[in-house]
Design a protein around this motif. Structure first.
Motif, short mmCIF file in Angstrom:
data_model
loop_
_atom_site.label_atom_id
_atom_site.label_comp_id
_atom_site.label_asym_id
_atom_site.label_seq_id
_atom_site.Cartn_x
_atom_site.Cartn_y
_atom_site.Cartn_z
N VAL A 55 0.96 -1.13 -0.50
CA VAL A 55 0.05 0.36 -0.54
C VAL A 55 0.69 1.36 0.01
O VAL A 55 0.33 2.18 -0.90
CB VAL A 55 -0.60 0.21 1.17
N ALA A 56 2.18 1.49 1.08
CA ALA A 56 2.95 2.61 0.70
C ALA A 56 3.82 2.83 -1.03
O ALA A 56 4.16 3.75 -0.97
CB ALA A 56 3.49 2.29 2.08
N VAL A 59 0.91 4.37 -2.59
CA VAL A 59 1.12 5.74 -2.57
C VAL A 59 2.28 6.39 -2.92
O VAL A 59 2.29 7.26 -4.03
CB VAL A 59 1.01 6.12 -1.13
N VAL A 60 3.38 6.02 -3.15
CA VAL A 60 4.55 6.58 -4.34
C VAL A 60 4.45 6.56 -4.83
O VAL A 60 4.76 7.77 -6.02
CB VAL A 60 6.03 6.17 -2.93
N PHE A 62 1.98 7.41 -6.86
CA PHE A 62 0.57 7.80 -7.51
C PHE A 62 1.58 9.16 -6.72
O PHE A 62 1.20 9.87 -7.68
CB PHE A 62 -0.44 7.63 -6.71
N SER A 63 2.07 9.14 -6.02
CA SER A 63 3.02 10.42 -5.51
C SER A 63 3.57 10.99 -6.93
O SER A 63 3.60 12.23 -7.31
CB SER A 63 2.89 10.72 -4.51
N GLY A 76 8.45 3.91 -5.87
CA GLY A 76 7.14 3.09 -5.59
C GLY A 76 6.79 2.03 -6.26
O GLY A 76 6.19 1.33 -5.54
#
Length: 136
Positions: A55-56, A59-60, A62-63, A76
């Motif tokens: 999940v982390a 997020v990375v 997509f960021s 990510g």
């Protein structure tokens, strides 16, 4: 402070193996509990941490896409791939209770179900159990 470990001699290893075999012969349930409890707990911990890492990584990734910094997105993605691999390895080794057996034997042979088999064999057995349970 860490203690130094000394490897067992051949005689000690043989005696330990004999003790383990006699314990397994006398009380197989207790022996399987001792053999698998720490192993399963470690695999569950690895599975949970790798799920959180996935999940982390998502997020990375997509960021990195939102900020248009490709290298962050690549980091990510690599984190996602790595944690997915760790999860799959923990899943293969087993993260659940392997001692769960059905209450009644399957109706195919009337004998004991196989202890292990290929993936297809296990899926076939599950399918047969579901069909037998639905027919009741």
């Amino acid at each position: 402070m860490q203690e130094a470990t000394v490897p067992l001699s051949d005689e000690e290893a043989r005696l330990l193996q004999q003790l383990e075999q006699s314990l397994a012969a006398e009380d197989p349930d207790f022996a399987s509990t001792l053999r698998g409890s720490k192993f399963m707990a470690r695999n569950r911990r690895v599975a949970v941490l790798s799920g959180l890492g996935f999940v982390a990584g998502l997020v990375v990734m997509f960021s990195g896409a939102v900020t248009k910094m490709t290298w962050i997105g690549v980091i990510g993605f690599l984190a996602m791939v790595g944690t997915a691999f760790l999860f799959s390895q923990a899943w293969k080794r087993g993260i659940g209770n392997r001692d769960e057996t059905p209450a009644a034997p399957s109706g195919r042979g009337g004998g004991q179900p196989k202890a292990s088999g290929s993936f297809v064999d296990r899926m076939e057995e599950r399918w047969q159990r579901r069909r037998d349970e639905d027919g009741l």
